[in-house]
Design an enzyme around this catalytic site. Structure first.
Site: not given
Length: 310
Positions: A47, A50
């Protein structure tokens, strides 16, 4: 007010930030949030956002100097935990998702990478929801009103809580106390009116969530059947789920919260999907109505979670 940033000595990051798995989720998130708000970062190695958000969150948590803690959960490495939490209402289909837990419950969240100012505001809300921004003088008055209520002087307690709210209309503890005072007086309608009058910005605080659950249980108590008759019905037909559910309501109405939780856990074990998950919903209502540190709530949540994860 607890401020973020500043020049005070900061707690070591290792004491504030850790990786968590299914095995220690209950201890490091649910139980730990009874002492201090816990910020949970649901992330994954693939991700991109993230990787940006994670370090920003860690910086903000460290700057809060112990007023909050943070745990990181890799959703790919903890798929069963993620699925179970999703079933309980957390929208974890998109990451990053960040959830604030206070007194064992999720009270706020956001998804996606956000600016640092929004992260700071999010953390401040979590601290305030845990009572970190309360006025000491008013807290003394709340404590005095709570003692009145405990001693049976519900009318005096209600007057004191109402006076506190004139000083601070956003004092969640005073709203919760006012609702419990009205309920102790048998004035369910006034309790509900008081709760409905609370400002929207404190509607998600643990005190008001508890008040809402307490009102719901008080309404149920008015229609509860005889415990002895319902117990006999359950003993005669153990798979009569409606009778067991009604027995749980009657037990709670009679003051036996532990008995009610035991019956609902048994019902959940027998058929967790019965009546659209009514047993789990009723358990959550009872847990929310109790003090977060009440052994009935703590042990009940653990047993329910173990069944969900099984």
């Amino acid at each position: 007010m607890i401020e973020l940033g500043g020049t005070q000595t900061q707690a070591p990051a290792g004491d504030l930030i850790k990786d968590v798995t299914e095995e220690n989720f209950m201890t490091d998130v649910v139980d730990a949030s009874n002492e201090v708000p816990v910020i949970v970062d649901f992330w994954a190695t693939w991700c991109g956002p993230c990787k940006t958000l994670g370090p920003m969150l860690e910086k903000a948590v460290i700057a809060a100097k112990g007023a909050v803690k943070m745990v990181k959960i890799d959703v790919d490495q903890n798929q069963r935990l993620t699925q179970a939490l999703s079933q309980q209402g957390l929208p974890l289909q998109s990451i990053p998702t960040v959830v604030a837990f206070v007194q064992g419950r999720p009270i706020d969240m956001f998804q996606g990478a956000v600016p640092g100012s929004e992260i700071d505001a999010f953390i401040k809300r979590a601290i305030e929801a845990a009572g970190g921004d309360a006025s000491g003088g008013l807290d003394d008055a709340v404590a005095a009103a709570e003692e009145m209520l405990e001693q049976g002087a519900a009318e005096d307690a209600a007057e004191t809580f109402a006076a506190i709210l004139q000083e601070d209309p956003n004092h969640a503890g005073a709203y919760g106390g006012l609702v419990r005072s009205y309920l102790a007086l048998g004035q369910v309608d006034q309790a509900e009116a008081a709760l409905n009058g609370a400002p929207a910005e404190i509607s998600a605080t643990p005190e008001l969530e508890a008040a809402h659950a307490q009102i719901e249980l008080a309404k149920q108590a008015a229609n509860a059947g005889p415990v002895a008759d319902l117990l006999a019905a359950v003993e005669a037909t153990p798979d009569d789920h409606q009778a067991r559910f009604d027995l749980a309501q009657a037990l709670h109405a009679s003051g036996d919260a532990q008995g009610a939780v035991d019956q609902l856990l048994d019902l959940f074990r027998r058929d967790r999907e019965w009546n659209d998950g009514a047993a789990k919903a009723q358990l959550f209502t009872i847990f929310e109505a109790l003090d977060a540190k009440d052994p009935i709530a703590l042990n009940g949540r653990r047993k329910l979670s173990s069944m969900i994860f099984a």
